[in-house]
Design an enzyme around this catalytic site. Structure first.
Site, PDB file in Angstrom:
ATOM      1  N   GLU A 256    -104.680 -67.437  84.871  1.00  0.00           N
ATOM      2  CA  GLU A 256    -105.487 -67.443  85.888  1.00  0.00           C
ATOM      3  C   GLU A 256    -106.582 -66.647  85.825  1.00  0.00           C
ATOM      4  O   GLU A 256    -106.481 -65.037  85.479  1.00  0.00           O
ATOM      5  CB  GLU A 256    -104.731 -67.053  87.610  1.00  0.00           C
ATOM      6  CG  GLU A 256    -105.645 -67.151  88.528  1.00  0.00           C
ATOM      7  CD  GLU A 256    -106.354 -68.404  88.360  1.00  0.00           C
ATOM      8  OE1 GLU A 256    -105.293 -69.178  88.578  1.00  0.00           O
ATOM      9  OE2 GLU A 256    -107.614 -68.591  88.912  1.00  0.00           O
ATOM     10  N   THR A 298    -109.238 -74.617  88.439  1.00  0.00           N
ATOM     11  CA  THR A 298    -108.022 -74.587  87.058  1.00  0.00           C
ATOM     12  C   THR A 298    -108.120 -75.661  87.408  1.00  0.00           C
ATOM     13  O   THR A 298    -107.512 -76.608  85.880  1.00  0.00           O
ATOM     14  CB  THR A 298    -106.607 -74.041  88.249  1.00  0.00           C
ATOM     15  OG1 THR A 298    -107.257 -72.741  88.927  1.00  0.00           O
ATOM     16  CG2 THR A 298    -105.185 -73.662  86.648  1.00  0.00           C
ATOM     17  N   ASP A 472    -108.339 -69.823  82.798  1.00  0.00           N
ATOM     18  CA  ASP A 472    -108.565 -71.114  83.041  1.00  0.00           C
ATOM     19  C   ASP A 472    -109.987 -71.138  83.164  1.00  0.00           C
ATOM     20  O   ASP A 472    -110.942 -71.952  82.785  1.00  0.00           O
ATOM     21  CB  ASP A 472    -107.803 -71.321  84.243  1.00  0.00           C
ATOM     22  CG  ASP A 472    -107.573 -70.589  85.775  1.00  0.00           C
ATOM     23  OD1 ASP A 472    -108.351 -69.675  85.015  1.00  0.00           O
ATOM     24  OD2 ASP A 472    -107.261 -70.983  86.966  1.00  0.00           O
TER      25      ASP A 472
HETATM   26  C1  GP9 Z   1    -103.701 -73.016  92.294  1.00  0.00           C
HETATM   27  C2  GP9 Z   1    -104.033 -72.214  91.739  1.00  0.00           C
HETATM   28  C3  GP9 Z   1    -105.538 -71.807  91.724  1.00  0.00           C
HETATM   29  O1  GP9 Z   1    -101.988 -74.062  93.313  1.00  0.00           O
HETATM   30  O2  GP9 Z   1    -103.735 -73.431  90.402  1.00  0.00           O
HETATM   31  O3  GP9 Z   1    -106.232 -72.649  91.642  1.00  0.00           O
HETATM   32  P1  GP9 Z   1    -107.958 -71.714  91.306  1.00  0.00           P
HETATM   33  O4  GP9 Z   1    -108.265 -71.640  92.899  1.00  0.00           O
HETATM   34  O5  GP9 Z   1    -107.881 -71.070  90.373  1.00  0.00           O
HETATM   35  O6  GP9 Z   1    -108.285 -73.615  91.224  1.00  0.00           O
HETATM   36 MN    MN Z   2    -107.663 -70.817  88.715  1.00  0.00          MN
END
Ligand code: GP9
Ligand code: MN
Length: 626
Positions: A256, A298, A472
């Site tokens: 993340e 993401t 990501d």
């Molecule tokens: C939520 C996580 C975060 O399930 O994947 O999402 P994002 O806000 O980074 O797109």
């Molecule tokens: Mn993300």
């Protein structure tokens, strides 16, 4: 004449002028719109006006007694649209689009993240409405009000004429500044800069209906042109690497918000990512690898990974086209005996994942309900990464082999919350609380991955697996440029630097192979062909925009979703070409050779998604084109 018009309609003009000025002030204070010339500043200044005149012009066709009330309603709507954009911009550095508004299943889960973005001073966004209400009240008391706002036909005609002239002047100047503005622009900042935020929303509505029609009218023949393009892009796999991962498990870890600038970097003398820094030594590490995500964050990175198609320029393709036909990796490798799974401890409907994963062909989704979640093991967005990996080991063991398993981490998510007991590196000190808090959470994810790898080793699962770790998307937006410049020891963050900051780490660990750093310009779109080739699967007939990262002769071009692109020597962004060696703006001709190709890529990929064209694709050939 003007005088008599004003005397009759001053409340309306006061409202419009205040909204106009407010919009301009918000442009300058809430958005980071880059202005390069006086002309651009002028366009920015006038661009809210034509819309406001048209919109409030509606008042002249409603009954007199409704006018004042409706004027307030319009004013509140306009102010709210502006405010919603400002709040959205605080985190996403982007403007709202209709598909984003319809991602309602995401809303409930945003919790703290959304609250962090709201401030008491936001009441200022509505202060003009109060002011006008007050003025009306006072004048009414004094009996000076003439609020019927009735104009003669002539005056109305003149009003419309002024609005039309303003629009034409605005659009004309914008077209000179940015040719083919509406047909070939993927960058919302450029759109808003030229036509204004309100007209941008109208344009967005138009795009929305167009995208609906596009599927209905699509047919397989469109593929021929795209197919030729894709064939010329195809690069043969590297013989030494082709099939090295045959029948091995593929473990993907999506980190993340992890940007590449933290890799190998220190804070107060401490490595930020000590584990990854070591792991890189025994893996292939790509240090020129970019995320190519758009509004779907993401989920867009997942889309790129599994399809080697670009996500969309507006909205999240997971939401807008979740039931399209795809030829994603999980579905393709079924044929080769692979089982596929996603592991992510969040609500299954977030980003519409439960629906989209079916379209992508995933066999199993371990989501929120598959994890034991308590107050102790949660922070911010949910289950802490260490607990997530710990609990995931059993899930992983339960999968039939070989598998393709994607892990999505969560702790390093805005607003980067972490308990004191989990912090093993200092916060940074700058004017950005967000950047300050970023480092402990990045370190936490680094430690969580370390634990996970140790567990894989202990369970005897390590040697059979190819481990692919990637970031990501960005974690620190341009709103924190000042703090970021301070951290990087730069005077300022230029648009060139911003593009460079879109690099995310990519680490590919293949058991038995030595570590190597590869600096080819590359992006998330390249992951699918890379993985398939490692598995020994031929991709020459696949619909893919990426290239195997190990192939010799990869075209050195990576296109970001906003139309910016990176080549070996240049970066193109915000209509400017930069020399990578110096970071200085150079003559546009240096970027020229790639300009069309970059647009073409995005355009072809969009046509596939909007037209749902993969429904016309059968196995290794397109229907009707054998
Ligand atoms: C939520 C996580 C975060 O399930 O994947 O999402 P994002 O806000 O980074 O797109
Ligand atoms: Mn993300």
């Amino acid at each position: 004449m003007v005088k008599s018009t004003l005397a009759k309609t001053w409340p309306l003009f006061l409202t419009v002028v205040m909204l106009w000025l407010k919009t301009y002030i918000v442009y300058k204070t809430s958005f980071d719109i880059k202005i390069e010339s006086m002309m651009q500043e002028f366009i920015l200044f006038i661009n809210p006006l034509s819309f406001l005149l048209f919109f409030f012009g509606i008042l002249f066709v409603v009954k007199e007694k409704r006018r004042i009330r409706l004027m307030f309603v319009f004013s509140i709507i306009t102010s709210f649209v502006l405010y919603a954009n400002a709040v959205y911009y605080r985190f996403f550095n982007d403007f709202l689009t209709i598909p984003v508004l319809f991602q309602t299943s995401n809303m409930g889960d945003l919790g703290n993240s959304a609250f962090e973005l709201i401030r008491v001073t936001d009441l200022l966004f509505f202060v003009d409405i109060l002011f006008i209400a007050l003025v009306l009240k006072i004048t009414k008391k004094k009996g000076q009000i003439a609020t019927s706002m009735e104009l003669t036909k002539r005056q109305k005609a003149r009003y419309i004429l002024i609005a039309i002239i303003l629009s034409v002047v605005n659009l004309g100047l914008a077209e000179v500044e940015r040719p083919q503005l509406l047909t070939r622009t993927f960058d919302r900042e450029i759109l808003v800069k030229n036509i204004g935020t309100y007209n941008f929303h109208l344009y967005d509505m138009f795009l929305q209906s167009k995208s609906r029609a596009q599927r209905a009218f699509a047919n397989g023949s469109e593929f021929i042109e795209i197919e030729n393009y894709l064939k010329s892009n195809y690069r043969k796999p590297n013989e030494e690497m082709f099939g090295v991962a045959k029948d091995k498990n593929i473990i993907l870890i999506s980190m993340e918000s992890t940007q590449n600038f933290v890799i190998g970097e220190t804070l107060d003398g401490e490595e930020i990512t000590p584990f990854l820094n070591d792991f890189i030594q025994e893996s292939f590490y790509f240090d020129n690898f970019y995320h190519q995500t758009g509004q779907g964050k993401t989920s867009d990175s997942e889309f790129l990974l599994d399809n080697s198609l670009y996500p969309l320029g507006r909205g999240a393709v997971f939401f807008t086209h979740g039931t399209n036909e795809f030829t994603a990796t999980p579905e393709m490798i079924k044929e080769y005996g692979y089982y596929s799974a996603v592991l992510h401890a969040n609500n299954k409907s977030f980003w519409n994942r439960d629906i989209m994963y079916q379209s992508l062909g995933y066999d199993r989704f371990f989501e929120l309900n598959d994890y034991m979640i308590t107050e102790e093991n949660s922070i911010g967005w949910g289950l802490k990464d260490k607990d997530f990996f710990e609990q995931s080991i059993n899930h992983l063991k339960s999968l039939p082999e070989p598998y393709y398993a994607k892990f999505i981490t969560l702790t390093n998510h805005f607003p980067f919350e972490l308990g004191e007991e989990d912090k093993s590196i200092n916060e940074y000190t700058s004017n950005s609380r967000t950047l300050n808090r970023y480092f402990p959470t990045v370190r936490y994810t680094d430690e969580a991955i370390k634990l996970f790898i140790e567990r894989l080793k202990a369970e005897g699962m390590y040697e059979d697996s190819i481990i692919i770790i990637y970031g990501d998307h960005y974690g620190i937006s341009e709103n924190h440029n000042k703090a970021m410049a301070q951290f990087l020891g730069k005077e300022e963050i230029t648009p060139f630097d911003t593009v460079q900051l879109q690099k995310v780490p990519l680490i590919i660990h293949i058991p038995g192979m030595e570590g190597k750093t590869i600096s080819t310009v590359s992006g998330q779109i390249d992951l699918k062909p890379t993985i398939l080739h490692l598995l020994g699967i031929d991709t020459r007939n696949d619909v893919q925009f990426g290239t195997d990262l190990f192939s010799n002769g990869k075209i050195p071009l990576t296109v970001l979703r906003d139309g910016s692109f990176i080549t070996s020597n240049f970066v193109y962004t915000k209509s400017t070409c930069y020399d990578k060696a110096t970071g200085e703006a150079v003559d546009g001709t240096s970027c020229e050779p790639f300009m069309n190709k970059a647009k073409q890529e995005l355009d072809y990929s969009d046509r596939i998604v909007y037209g749902d064209l993969l429904r016309f694709y059968e196995g290794n050939s397109y229907r009707g084109n054998n």
